[in-house]
Design a protein around this motif. Structure first.
Motif, PDB file in Angstrom:
ATOM      1  N   LYS A   1     -18.959  10.293 -15.415  1.00 19.67           N
ATOM      2  CA  LYS A   1     -20.294  10.792 -15.089  1.00 19.67           C
ATOM      3  C   LYS A   1     -20.301  12.298 -14.863  1.00 19.67           C
ATOM      4  O   LYS A   1     -21.276  12.984 -15.206  1.00 19.67           O
ATOM      5  CB  LYS A   1     -20.826  10.065 -13.844  1.00 19.67           C
ATOM      6  CG  LYS A   1     -21.244   8.627 -14.104  1.00 19.67           C
ATOM      7  CD  LYS A   1     -21.906   8.019 -12.885  1.00 19.67           C
ATOM      8  CE  LYS A   1     -22.423   6.613 -13.184  1.00 19.67           C
ATOM      9  NZ  LYS A   1     -23.098   6.005 -12.010  1.00 19.67           N
ATOM     10  N   LEU A   2     -19.213  12.830 -14.298  1.00 17.48           N
ATOM     11  CA  LEU A   2     -19.176  14.251 -13.971  1.00 17.48           C
ATOM     12  C   LEU A   2     -18.717  15.125 -15.134  1.00 17.48           C
ATOM     13  O   LEU A   2     -19.210  16.246 -15.315  1.00 17.48           O
ATOM     14  CB  LEU A   2     -18.255  14.483 -12.765  1.00 17.48           C
ATOM     15  CG  LEU A   2     -18.722  13.884 -11.432  1.00 17.48           C
ATOM     16  CD1 LEU A   2     -17.655  14.066 -10.363  1.00 17.48           C
ATOM     17  CD2 LEU A   2     -20.031  14.519 -10.974  1.00 17.48           C
ATOM     18  N   THR A   3     -17.771  14.635 -15.914  1.00 17.10           N
ATOM     19  CA  THR A   3     -17.183  15.457 -16.977  1.00 17.10           C
ATOM     20  C   THR A   3     -17.353  14.878 -18.371  1.00 17.10           C
ATOM     21  O   THR A   3     -17.102  15.568 -19.364  1.00 17.10           O
ATOM     22  CB  THR A   3     -15.681  15.663 -16.719  1.00 17.10           C
ATOM     23  OG1 THR A   3     -14.986  14.401 -16.868  1.00 17.10           O
ATOM     24  CG2 THR A   3     -15.433  16.198 -15.313  1.00 17.10           C
ATOM     25  N   GLY A   4     -17.765  13.595 -18.457  1.00 10.64           N
ATOM     26  CA  GLY A   4     -17.885  12.959 -19.758  1.00 10.64           C
ATOM     27  C   GLY A   4     -16.548  12.505 -20.322  1.00 10.64           C
ATOM     28  O   GLY A   4     -16.470  12.044 -21.464  1.00 10.64           O
ATOM     29  N   ARG A   5     -15.483  12.605 -19.512  1.00 11.55           N
ATOM     30  CA  ARG A   5     -14.153  12.201 -19.961  1.00 11.55           C
ATOM     31  C   ARG A   5     -13.632  11.049 -19.102  1.00 11.55           C
ATOM     32  O   ARG A   5     -13.998  10.916 -17.944  1.00 11.55           O
ATOM     33  CB  ARG A   5     -13.178  13.381 -19.882  1.00 11.55           C
ATOM     34  CG  ARG A   5     -13.543  14.552 -20.795  1.00 11.55           C
ATOM     35  CD  ARG A   5     -12.524  15.670 -20.666  1.00 11.55           C
ATOM     36  NE  ARG A   5     -12.841  16.800 -21.533  1.00 11.55           N
ATOM     37  CZ  ARG A   5     -12.133  17.905 -21.603  1.00 11.55           C
ATOM     38  NH1 ARG A   5     -11.044  18.047 -20.843  1.00 11.55           N
ATOM     39  NH2 ARG A   5     -12.494  18.882 -22.418  1.00 11.55           N
ATOM     40  N   ARG A   6     -12.746  10.263 -19.712  1.00  6.43           N
ATOM     41  CA  ARG A   6     -12.139   9.141 -19.019  1.00  6.43           C
ATOM     42  C   ARG A   6     -10.705   9.490 -18.615  1.00  6.43           C
ATOM     43  O   ARG A   6      -9.956  10.044 -19.413  1.00  6.43           O
ATOM     44  CB  ARG A   6     -12.144   7.885 -19.886  1.00  6.43           C
ATOM     45  CG  ARG A   6     -13.535   7.337 -20.162  1.00  6.43           C
ATOM     46  CD  ARG A   6     -13.456   6.079 -21.008  1.00  6.43           C
ATOM     47  NE  ARG A   6     -14.756   5.426 -21.142  1.00  6.43           N
ATOM     48  CZ  ARG A   6     -15.655   5.726 -22.072  1.00  6.43           C
ATOM     49  NH1 ARG A   6     -15.392   6.692 -22.959  1.00  6.43           N
ATOM     50  NH2 ARG A   6     -16.806   5.091 -22.114  1.00  6.43           N
TER      51      ARG A   6
END
Length: 361
Positions: free
Chosen positions: A313-318
């Motif tokens: 949600k914050l960075t778009g990365r997992r």
């Protein structure tokens, strides 16, 4: 039920006094729950299969899981039946702790059952909405916590015990106790639920932790042992040994059918209830931190989901290939059985650390 019968028979035959020992009833409870699971399990699996109450599998998960589609779920009902029947047979039904834990456990089981039913019967992938699920869990957890704090005989029965330190206990007060208990019960309930994603992964740690908690319950309910080990004496808590033993026996019986390749899955009906039961026992015997240690696998699995969601949600990365953590290791190339057994081994190590707090104080 049987305890009352043996009390009556003991007036005529002194041998029946042996059933007053909690340790004997705990052993009998384990065996009874195990046998109930063995006897009821096959017919329950057949009925779940006949009613087509099968597990759905995510397409974005490990491809090896696709073969599990259609495997009967909601098998946690078998565990709850075994626990309740066994506790009625060998537990002291005059114990307020037995009733508090058993009724709240069944309450969490009902929430899980509704969630499972909506998923597999109504074909609603979301099941029970998160809002109503947490509302139900919150009502049960807060009700349980307020009952325990309002019936506590001494202030130390609501203190937070810090392991490894003999004289360190943090006074919580009524409000603090309720808040902590809420997070412990709801948190452990959902943690077990998140971990229940591979064959046998969640059930054996639950069995082992419940067995370890039975040791703490026995000490807490024994005035001599609790005084010697520097733990608060909780009158009546010793009876939870029988409940924990029933949970261990029922879990082992379920593992017979849930071992890889699983014939049945636990479902939310079992996972939510068992997690809550562990949390409630820990709250009563004042071993919340020890539960956190022994349930480290559950904790890490939960944290992996929180970190994954927050990062996306914050960075778009997992951070992980997939959450919960056990799926991450599968996608890295570990076989399902490797993940399960290695997590079991870690749990055994953490339980030994938790048990060591009894003496290392």
């Amino acid at each position: 039920m049987l305890l009352l019968l043996t009390h009556y028979l003991a007036f005529s035959v002194r041998t029946f006094h042996v059933f007053e020992y909690i340790t004997l009833r705990a052993m009998l409870a384990t065996l009874t729950a195990l046998m109930i699971s063995f006897l009821v399990g096959p017919s329950m699996i057949r009925k779940l299969t006949a009613y087509k109450i099968g597990q759905s599998v995510r397409n974005d998960g490990p491809q090896t899981h696709l073969v599990k589609a259609g495997t009967p779920t909601m098998g946690g009902a078998l565990i709850l039946v075994s626990i309740v029947l066994t506790t009625f047979l060998w537990g002291d039904l005059t114990s307020r702790y037995i009733w508090a834990v058993m009724l709240a456990t069944l309450g969490f089981g009902v929430i899980g059952w509704i969630d499972d039913y909506r998923k597999v019967v109504h074909r609603n992938p979301k099941g029970l909405s998160a809002r109503y699920k947490y509302l139900g869990q919150s009502i049960l957890a807060l009700g349980f916590a307020m009952y325990i704090v309002n019936t506590a005989a001494q202030p130390e029965q609501t203190d937070l015990i810090v392991p490894f330190f003999k004289t360190v206990a943090i006074p919580l007060g009524g409000v603090g106790f309720v808040i902590l208990s809420y997070f412990v019960v709801v948190g452990s309930s959902n943690a077990v639920n998140l971990t229940d994603g591979l064959d046998g992964l969640a059930i054996l740690p639950t069995v082992l932790i419940s067995a370890a908690l039975s040791v703490f319950a026995y000490v807490a309910g024994n005035h001599v042992f609790s005084g010697y080990l520097g733990l608060p004496y909780i009158p009546g808590a010793g009876e939870l040994v029988v409940f924990c033993a029933a949970m261990s026996g029922a879990g082992l019986g379920f593992l017979w059918f849930n071992a890889y390749p699983a014939e049945v899955f636990m479902g939310d009906v079992g996972a939510l209830a068992l997690g809550a039961a562990l949390g409630m026992v820990a709250v009563i015997i004042r071993q919340e931190i020890v539960l956190f240690i022994m349930g480290g696998v559950f904790v890490v699995e939960t944290l992996s989901v929180i970190v994954q969601v927050a990062s996306f949600k914050l960075t778009g990365r997992r951070v992980f290939r997939m959450a919960p953590l056990h799926h991450h290791f599968e996608l890295k190339g570990w076989k399902e059985t490797q993940v399960v057994v290695r997590f079991w081994i870690i749990t055994m190590m953490l339980i030994l650390v938790g048990l060591s707090t009894l003496k290392l104080r």
